[in-house]
Design a protein around this motif. Sequence first.
Motif, PDB file in Angstrom:
ATOM      1  N   CYS A   1      -0.075   5.020   5.135  1.00 35.88           N
ATOM      2  CA  CYS A   1       0.790   4.478   6.186  1.00 35.88           C
ATOM      3  C   CYS A   1       2.226   4.951   5.980  1.00 35.88           C
ATOM      4  CB  CYS A   1       0.723   2.952   6.216  1.00 35.88           C
ATOM      5  SG  CYS A   1      -0.813   2.313   6.914  1.00 35.88           S
TER       6      CYS A   1
ATOM      7  N   LEU B   1       5.366  -1.760   9.661  1.00 33.85           N
ATOM      8  CA  LEU B   1       4.116  -1.182   9.169  1.00 33.85           C
ATOM      9  C   LEU B   1       4.176  -0.929   7.671  1.00 33.85           C
ATOM     10  CD1 LEU B   1       1.278  -0.062   9.479  1.00 33.85           C
ATOM     11  CD2 LEU B   1       2.295   2.108  10.248  1.00 33.85           C
TER      12      LEU B   1
ATOM     13  N   SER C   1       3.865  -4.432   5.938  1.00 33.83           N
ATOM     14  CA  SER C   1       2.543  -5.065   5.981  1.00 33.83           C
ATOM     15  C   SER C   1       1.493  -4.246   5.234  1.00 33.83           C
ATOM     16  CB  SER C   1       2.105  -5.330   7.426  1.00 33.83           C
ATOM     17  OG  SER C   1       1.972  -4.140   8.166  1.00 33.83           O
ATOM     18  N   SER C   2       1.521  -2.935   5.380  1.00 29.25           N
ATOM     19  CA  SER C   2       0.499  -2.111   4.707  1.00 29.25           C
ATOM     20  C   SER C   2       0.661  -2.133   3.194  1.00 29.25           C
ATOM     21  CB  SER C   2       0.515  -0.674   5.234  1.00 29.25           C
ATOM     22  OG  SER C   2       1.737  -0.027   4.932  1.00 29.25           O
TER      23      SER C   2
ATOM     24  N   GLU D   1      -2.112  -9.561   6.366  1.00 30.86           N
ATOM     25  CA  GLU D   1      -1.329  -8.321   6.303  1.00 30.86           C
ATOM     26  C   GLU D   1      -2.137  -7.116   6.796  1.00 30.86           C
ATOM     27  OE1 GLU D   1       1.846  -8.285   5.852  1.00 30.86           O
ATOM     28  OE2 GLU D   1       2.154 -10.297   5.056  1.00 30.86           O
TER      29      GLU D   1
ATOM     30  N   SER E   1      -1.118  -4.887   9.949  1.00 31.60           N
ATOM     31  CA  SER E   1      -1.021  -3.422   9.851  1.00 31.60           C
ATOM     32  C   SER E   1      -1.783  -2.753  10.986  1.00 31.60           C
ATOM     33  CB  SER E   1      -1.562  -2.937   8.504  1.00 31.60           C
ATOM     34  OG  SER E   1      -0.786  -3.428   7.439  1.00 31.60           O
TER      35      SER E   1
ATOM     36  N   TRP F   1       0.291  -2.956  14.167  1.00 24.96           N
ATOM     37  CA  TRP F   1       1.371  -1.973  14.264  1.00 24.96           C
ATOM     38  C   TRP F   1       0.817  -0.576  14.510  1.00 24.96           C
ATOM     39  CZ3 TRP F   1       5.519  -3.915  15.770  1.00 24.96           C
ATOM     40  CH2 TRP F   1       5.955  -5.152  15.319  1.00 24.96           C
TER      41      TRP F   1
ATOM     42  N   GLY G   1      -7.801   0.259   7.944  1.00 25.21           N
ATOM     43  CA  GLY G   1      -7.274  -1.108   7.978  1.00 25.21           C
ATOM     44  C   GLY G   1      -8.336  -2.114   8.390  1.00 25.21           C
TER      45      GLY G   1
END
Length: 118
Positions: free
Chosen positions: A16, A36, A39-40, A69, A73, A76, A98
Amino acid sequence: MKNELMNRTKQFALDCWSFCFRVPKSREYNAFVNQLIRSSSSVGANYRASQRAKSTADFINKLKIVEEEADESVYWLEIFNEILPENSKETDKLMNEGKELLAITVASIKTAKRNNKK
């Protein structure tokens, strides 16, 4: 499996980040890029923390954060898929990973809850 998931969640964050590095720089894009990346990277960090949980309840709680999360991800990535359709091949690949991580996490939470009731 534990090490495989640690590696996958870390690789997800790195992939990401690599995608975000190539997103055009602007105030608008940067807001989404920051979300992003946050969260990633939290997916892997919280999965790692779950492996050091002090109790089953703590383990489940940390995995619930991973679940949130990972889902964020994917959200996003869906946004990037719409605003940068020329990158859809890469965002589709990242979204699939994801979603797989999300499914694994949800299954792990269910298993932990079931085993905790025994």
